[in-house]
Design a protein around this motif. Sequence first.
Motif, PDB file in Angstrom:
ATOM      1  N   GLU A   1      -2.895  13.931  -3.246  1.00 21.36           N
ATOM      2  CA  GLU A   1      -1.546  13.424  -3.569  1.00 21.36           C
ATOM      3  C   GLU A   1      -1.805  12.168  -4.016  1.00 21.36           C
ATOM      4  O   GLU A   1      -1.017  11.696  -5.071  1.00 21.36           O
ATOM      5  CB  GLU A   1      -0.905  13.302  -2.204  1.00 21.36           C
ATOM      6  N   PHE A   2      -2.753  11.193  -3.651  1.00 21.97           N
ATOM      7  CA  PHE A   2      -2.881   9.764  -3.912  1.00 21.97           C
ATOM      8  C   PHE A   2      -3.590   9.614  -5.170  1.00 21.97           C
ATOM      9  O   PHE A   2      -3.671   8.603  -5.948  1.00 21.97           O
ATOM     10  CB  PHE A   2      -3.256   8.990  -2.813  1.00 21.97           C
TER      11      PHE A   2
ATOM     12  N   GLU B   1       7.473   3.121  -2.103  1.00 19.79           N
ATOM     13  CA  GLU B   1       7.594   4.619  -2.580  1.00 19.79           C
ATOM     14  C   GLU B   1       6.304   5.411  -2.163  1.00 19.79           C
ATOM     15  O   GLU B   1       5.389   4.747  -2.288  1.00 19.79           O
ATOM     16  CB  GLU B   1       8.108   4.677  -4.038  1.00 19.79           C
ATOM     17  N   GLY B   2       6.416   6.696  -2.279  1.00 16.31           N
ATOM     18  CA  GLY B   2       5.242   7.414  -2.263  1.00 16.31           C
ATOM     19  C   GLY B   2       4.348   7.661  -0.946  1.00 16.31           C
ATOM     20  O   GLY B   2       3.452   8.205  -0.958  1.00 16.31           O
TER      21      GLY B   2
ATOM     22  N   ALA C   1       0.695  -1.236   0.152  1.00 20.21           N
ATOM     23  CA  ALA C   1      -0.005   0.023  -0.150  1.00 20.21           C
ATOM     24  C   ALA C   1       1.050   1.287  -0.004  1.00 20.21           C
ATOM     25  O   ALA C   1       1.812   1.325   0.511  1.00 20.21           O
ATOM     26  CB  ALA C   1      -0.769   0.028   1.320  1.00 20.21           C
ATOM     27  N   ARG C   2       0.151   2.419  -0.370  1.00 23.89           N
ATOM     28  CA  ARG C   2       0.860   3.742  -0.126  1.00 23.89           C
ATOM     29  C   ARG C   2       0.166   4.323   0.941  1.00 23.89           C
ATOM     30  O   ARG C   2      -1.113   4.180   1.075  1.00 23.89           O
ATOM     31  CB  ARG C   2       0.642   4.688  -1.421  1.00 23.89           C
ATOM     32  N   VAL C   3       1.053   4.732   2.127  1.00 26.11           N
ATOM     33  CA  VAL C   3       0.468   5.205   3.110  1.00 26.11           C
ATOM     34  C   VAL C   3       0.518   6.526   3.495  1.00 26.11           C
ATOM     35  O   VAL C   3       1.856   6.997   3.278  1.00 26.11           O
ATOM     36  CB  VAL C   3       1.073   4.258   4.260  1.00 26.11           C
TER      37      VAL C   3
END
Length: 252
Positions: free
Chosen positions: A78-79, A53-54, A30-32
């Motif tokens: 952002e996401f 990343e991210g 996941a992106r967190v």
Amino acid sequence: MDFTDKTVLITGGARGIGRATAIAFAGRGARVAINFRSNNEAARETVEMLSGEGHLAIRADISQPEAVRQMVDAVIREFGQLDIVVNNAGIFEPHPIDSSSYEAWQESWNQTLATNLTGAANVCYCAAQHMIRQGGGRIVNVSSRGAFRGEPAQPAYGASKAGLNALGQSLALALAPYHIFVGTVAPGFVETDMAIGYLESDAGAAIKQQSPLNRVARPEEVAYAILFLASEQAGFTTGCILDINGASYLRT
Ligand code: NAP
């Protein structure tokens, strides 16, 4: 549990259970976004611990409604999407009824409810507007055993967590038609900054003995349950309250 291509917002994600949850989500793809109130250093350290990343750290006091709106908007900007929200931020401030001034009592109730209950409700509101448009999502609320067992020296905390349980159940009903599923975890004592003073005090041994395992939970054990409730396959658990207390308090 695979969270590849999922995005997650964790309130109070810089330390304790929130940090362990961020590490677990990032480790599964996941992106967190971790939210924190004031501890910049802990937030920076946590982001550095995340694989992939991210990831983001976002400073916001969730007891402030406008800050919540801006935080959720920033994550979505952002996401581009918001799949999972974990309402984890919380405070546990003593305000015993037999020794607190009326002013201190007011202050504790206002601050505790504004953070642990209304703050979480506002995060749910802002995230749900997006999740409804997006066609689904997951919300996991971090409650407490204290909602059921009572908190003699922190009654506002116990009440806030009982309210959070009820909030999660009401939202599970309201949001199911939108494929948004809402789960709750209710840990007993956990080895974090919040509990360390109690665990290291004279009462520490007795607290551990509340469980037949003679210990309290590790943050990673709570994180695992949060990930389970947020996983694709767990949608039909919506509305549940999952105890994570090592059999220290059994309810039927
Ligand atoms: P912790 O180690 O004290 O960390 C709390 C986190 O919440 C910190 O990151 C803190 O931000 C953040 N936070 C507090 N107030 C905030 C606010 N107004 N706005 C934004 N962030 C805020 O706590 P924890 O033990 O991991 O607890 C996490 C959750 O588990 C809480 O909801 C707690 O009630 C629940 N819980 C804990 C235990 C336990 O024994 N530890 C047991 C049952 C339930 P900063 O880092 O910036 O200060």
